[in-house]
Design a protein around this motif. Structure first.
Motif, PDB file in Angstrom:
ATOM      1  N   ASN A 141       0.804  -1.222   0.000  1.00 16.44           N
ATOM      2  CA  ASN A 141       0.000   0.000   0.000  1.00 16.44           C
ATOM      3  C   ASN A 141       0.838   1.274   0.000  1.00 16.44           C
ATOM      4  O   ASN A 141       0.324   2.350   0.238  1.00 16.44           O
ATOM      5  N   VAL A 142       2.146   1.141  -0.265  1.00 14.85           N
ATOM      6  CA  VAL A 142       3.013   2.304  -0.400  1.00 14.85           C
ATOM      7  C   VAL A 142       3.328   2.451  -1.885  1.00 14.85           C
ATOM      8  O   VAL A 142       4.008   1.607  -2.467  1.00 14.85           O
ATOM      9  N   TRP A 143       2.808   3.507  -2.477  1.00 20.56           N
ATOM     10  CA  TRP A 143       2.954   3.737  -3.915  1.00 20.56           C
ATOM     11  C   TRP A 143       4.224   4.518  -4.180  1.00 20.56           C
ATOM     12  O   TRP A 143       4.477   5.540  -3.546  1.00 20.56           O
ATOM     13  N   ILE A 144       5.053   4.013  -5.099  1.00 22.13           N
ATOM     14  CA  ILE A 144       6.306   4.698  -5.419  1.00 22.13           C
ATOM     15  C   ILE A 144       6.290   5.164  -6.866  1.00 22.13           C
ATOM     16  O   ILE A 144       5.611   4.590  -7.719  1.00 22.13           O
ATOM     17  N   ASP A 145       7.071   6.218  -7.116  1.00 17.92           N
ATOM     18  CA  ASP A 145       7.163   6.731  -8.480  1.00 17.92           C
ATOM     19  C   ASP A 145       8.400   6.173  -9.175  1.00 17.92           C
ATOM     20  O   ASP A 145       9.117   5.340  -8.618  1.00 17.92           O
ATOM     21  N   ARG A 146       8.672   6.649 -10.369  1.00 16.74           N
ATOM     22  CA  ARG A 146       9.807   6.142 -11.161  1.00 16.74           C
ATOM     23  C   ARG A 146      11.156   6.393 -10.501  1.00 16.74           C
ATOM     24  O   ARG A 146      12.130   5.705 -10.778  1.00 16.74           O
ATOM     25  N   ASP A 147      11.222   7.404  -9.647  1.00 11.91           N
ATOM     26  CA  ASP A 147      12.471   7.736  -8.964  1.00 11.91           C
ATOM     27  C   ASP A 147      12.579   7.079  -7.590  1.00 11.91           C
ATOM     28  O   ASP A 147      13.416   7.457  -6.782  1.00 11.91           O
ATOM     29  N   GLY A 152       2.439   8.002  -2.417  1.00 13.03           N
ATOM     30  CA  GLY A 152       1.236   7.952  -1.600  1.00 13.03           C
ATOM     31  C   GLY A 152       1.189   6.677  -0.782  1.00 13.03           C
ATOM     32  O   GLY A 152       1.919   5.720  -1.044  1.00 13.03           O
ATOM     33  N   VAL A 153       0.322   6.689   0.215  1.00 14.04           N
ATOM     34  CA  VAL A 153       0.125   5.515   1.066  1.00 14.04           C
ATOM     35  C   VAL A 153      -1.370   5.257   1.139  1.00 14.04           C
ATOM     36  O   VAL A 153      -2.161   6.177   1.313  1.00 14.04           O
ATOM     37  N   GLY A 154      -1.747   4.000   0.984  1.00 14.36           N
ATOM     38  CA  GLY A 154      -3.171   3.640   1.011  1.00 14.36           C
ATOM     39  C   GLY A 154      -3.705   3.505  -0.399  1.00 14.36           C
ATOM     40  O   GLY A 154      -3.142   2.775  -1.208  1.00 14.36           O
ATOM     41  N   ALA A 155      -4.760   4.240  -0.698  1.00 16.69           N
ATOM     42  CA  ALA A 155      -5.377   4.168  -2.026  1.00 16.69           C
ATOM     43  C   ALA A 155      -4.420   4.693  -3.087  1.00 16.69           C
ATOM     44  O   ALA A 155      -3.610   5.583  -2.830  1.00 16.69           O
ATOM     45  N   ARG A 156      -4.527   4.129  -4.266  1.00 14.52           N
ATOM     46  CA  ARG A 156      -3.665   4.549  -5.382  1.00 14.52           C
ATOM     47  C   ARG A 156      -3.860   6.048  -5.634  1.00 14.52           C
ATOM     48  O   ARG A 156      -4.989   6.515  -5.779  1.00 14.52           O
ATOM     49  N   PRO A 157      -2.744   6.799  -5.690  1.00 12.61           N
ATOM     50  CA  PRO A 157      -2.867   8.232  -5.988  1.00 12.61           C
ATOM     51  C   PRO A 157      -3.454   8.438  -7.382  1.00 12.61           C
ATOM     52  O   PRO A 157      -3.231   7.618  -8.284  1.00 12.61           O
ATOM     53  N   PRO A 158      -4.214   9.511  -7.589  1.00 11.13           N
ATOM     54  CA  PRO A 158      -4.779   9.782  -8.923  1.00 11.13           C
ATOM     55  C   PRO A 158      -3.677   9.867  -9.976  1.00 11.13           C
ATOM     56  O   PRO A 158      -2.596  10.394  -9.721  1.00 11.13           O
ATOM     57  N   ASP A 159      -3.956   9.326 -11.136  1.00 10.33           N
ATOM     58  CA  ASP A 159      -3.023   9.379 -12.274  1.00 10.33           C
ATOM     59  C   ASP A 159      -1.644   8.819 -11.940  1.00 10.33           C
ATOM     60  O   ASP A 159      -0.634   9.300 -12.440  1.00 10.33           O
ATOM     61  N   SER A 161       0.895   5.543 -11.975  1.00  7.62           N
ATOM     62  CA  SER A 161       1.048   4.230 -12.610  1.00  7.62           C
ATOM     63  C   SER A 161       2.166   3.403 -11.995  1.00  7.62           C
ATOM     64  O   SER A 161       2.420   2.292 -12.431  1.00  7.62           O
ATOM     65  N   GLY A 162       2.855   3.924 -10.988  1.00  6.41           N
ATOM     66  CA  GLY A 162       3.958   3.190 -10.369  1.00  6.41           C
ATOM     67  C   GLY A 162       3.455   2.055  -9.499  1.00  6.41           C
ATOM     68  O   GLY A 162       2.275   1.947  -9.195  1.00  6.41           O
ATOM     69  N   PRO A 163       4.367   1.192  -9.074  1.00  6.83           N
ATOM     70  CA  PRO A 163       3.975   0.032  -8.269  1.00  6.83           C
ATOM     71  C   PRO A 163       3.688   0.394  -6.815  1.00  6.83           C
ATOM     72  O   PRO A 163       4.093   1.448  -6.323  1.00  6.83           O
ATOM     73  N   ALA A 164       3.018  -0.509  -6.149  1.00  4.69           N
ATOM     74  CA  ALA A 164       2.816  -0.411  -4.704  1.00  4.69           C
ATOM     75  C   ALA A 164       3.653  -1.511  -4.049  1.00  4.69           C
ATOM     76  O   ALA A 164       3.755  -2.622  -4.569  1.00  4.69           O
ATOM     77  N   LEU A 165       4.263  -1.171  -2.922  1.00  3.49           N
ATOM     78  CA  LEU A 165       5.063  -2.118  -2.161  1.00  3.49           C
ATOM     79  C   LEU A 165       4.640  -2.052  -0.699  1.00  3.49           C
ATOM     80  O   LEU A 165       3.861  -1.186  -0.306  1.00  3.49           O
ATOM     81  N   ALA A 166       5.167  -2.952   0.107  1.00  4.84           N
ATOM     82  CA  ALA A 166       4.819  -3.013   1.528  1.00  4.84           C
ATOM     83  C   ALA A 166       5.976  -2.484   2.371  1.00  4.84           C
ATOM     84  O   ALA A 166       7.146  -2.742   2.081  1.00  4.84           O
ATOM     85  N   TYR A 167       5.633  -1.777   3.417  1.00  4.31           N
ATOM     86  CA  TYR A 167       6.617  -1.262   4.369  1.00  4.31           C
ATOM     87  C   TYR A 167       7.082  -2.416   5.263  1.00  4.31           C
ATOM     88  O   TYR A 167       6.276  -3.180   5.787  1.00  4.31           O
ATOM     89  N   THR A 168       8.388  -2.544   5.453  1.00  2.00           N
ATOM     90  CA  THR A 168       8.957  -3.646   6.234  1.00  2.00           C
ATOM     91  C   THR A 168       8.985  -3.384   7.735  1.00  2.00           C
ATOM     92  O   THR A 168       9.230  -4.307   8.509  1.00  2.00           O
ATOM     93  N   GLY A 169       8.796  -2.135   8.132  1.00  2.00           N
ATOM     94  CA  GLY A 169       8.950  -1.782   9.539  1.00  2.00           C
ATOM     95  C   GLY A 169      10.330  -1.232   9.832  1.00  2.00           C
ATOM     96  O   GLY A 169      10.689  -1.027  10.996  1.00  2.00           O
ATOM     97  N   VAL A 170      11.130  -0.954   8.782  1.00  2.98           N
ATOM     98  CA  VAL A 170      12.484  -0.406   8.931  1.00  2.98           C
ATOM     99  C   VAL A 170      12.587   0.858   8.100  1.00  2.98           C
ATOM    100  O   VAL A 170      12.170   0.880   6.931  1.00  2.98           O
ATOM    101  N   GLN A 171      13.158   1.904   8.684  1.00  2.00           N
ATOM    102  CA  GLN A 171      13.346   3.161   7.962  1.00  2.00           C
ATOM    103  C   GLN A 171      14.505   3.946   8.568  1.00  2.00           C
ATOM    104  O   GLN A 171      14.923   3.684   9.696  1.00  2.00           O
ATOM    105  N   VAL A 172      15.004   4.904   7.809  1.00  2.00           N
ATOM    106  CA  VAL A 172      15.941   5.888   8.340  1.00  2.00           C
ATOM    107  C   VAL A 172      15.170   7.203   8.371  1.00  2.00           C
ATOM    108  O   VAL A 172      14.549   7.591   7.380  1.00  2.00           O
TER     109      VAL A 172
END
Length: 185
Positions: A141-147, A152-159, A161-172
């Protein structure tokens, strides 16, 4: 590299009940080893020198574990939350114990073989945060762009086309990101 880390361990562990009625989720055993112990050893091996851990549910058990089982060379600061602050509030509270630099943050209830040192070193200081994502369709549910930036998180952002991935629980987390987190809740 002065790596610091935050471990979010205050949660109630509702998904792990009935185990968490008597054991905090951070101390849930995996192969007879508490998850928190595994995470601390991984962080120490990755070069962390200071770790902040928040507590709430069965906090005294976490505190006793940390006193007895903190790896040598690792300083651990505990921040008790009398009331759950939520993820944003928990991160904000722990950040206060970690100084003014970016820090690695992870959920206490994950088991992973990720290289925390490499993740920390790969963080771009211009970024607000570096999220570690993976493809797990049920949780994507984490939508990423080409870069590879979060779109966005949750529902697909308007317009989008990038993939959605899952958050692992790890971040900086950068210090600037804290400005966007709620004060509590």
């Amino acid at each position: 590299m002065d790596m610091r880390a935050a471990i979010l361990a205050a949660g109630l562990g509702t998904r792990l009940r009935p185990l968490t009625h008597a054991t905090p989720k951070a101390l849930a055993p995996v192969l007879n080893r508490p998850l928190l112990g595994v995470a601390l050893a991984q962080l120490r091996q990755a070069g962390a020198r200071r770790v902040a851990v928040n507590t709430h549910h069965l906090a005294e058990q976490v505190q006793e574990f940390l006193i007895a089982q903190t790896p040598p060379g690792l300083e651990v600061v505990v921040r008790h939350e009398p009331e759950i602050l939520g993820t944003g509030g928990g991160l904000r509270s722990l950040a206060g114990a970690l100084g003014d630099t970016p820090f690695l943050a992870l959920n206490a209830d994950i088991l992973t073989d990720l290289d925390f040192g490499e993740i920390f070193r790969s963080h771009d200081e211009a970024a607000l945060a570096t999220l570690v994502l993976h493809d797990c369709p049920r949780y994507n549910n984490v939508w990423i762009d080409r870069d590879a930036r979060v779109a966005g998180v949750g529902a697909r952002p308007p317009d989008h086309s990038g993939p959605a991935l899952a958050y692992t629980g790890v971040q900086v987390v950068s210090r600037r990101m804290l400005e966007f987190l709620p004060r509590s809740g």
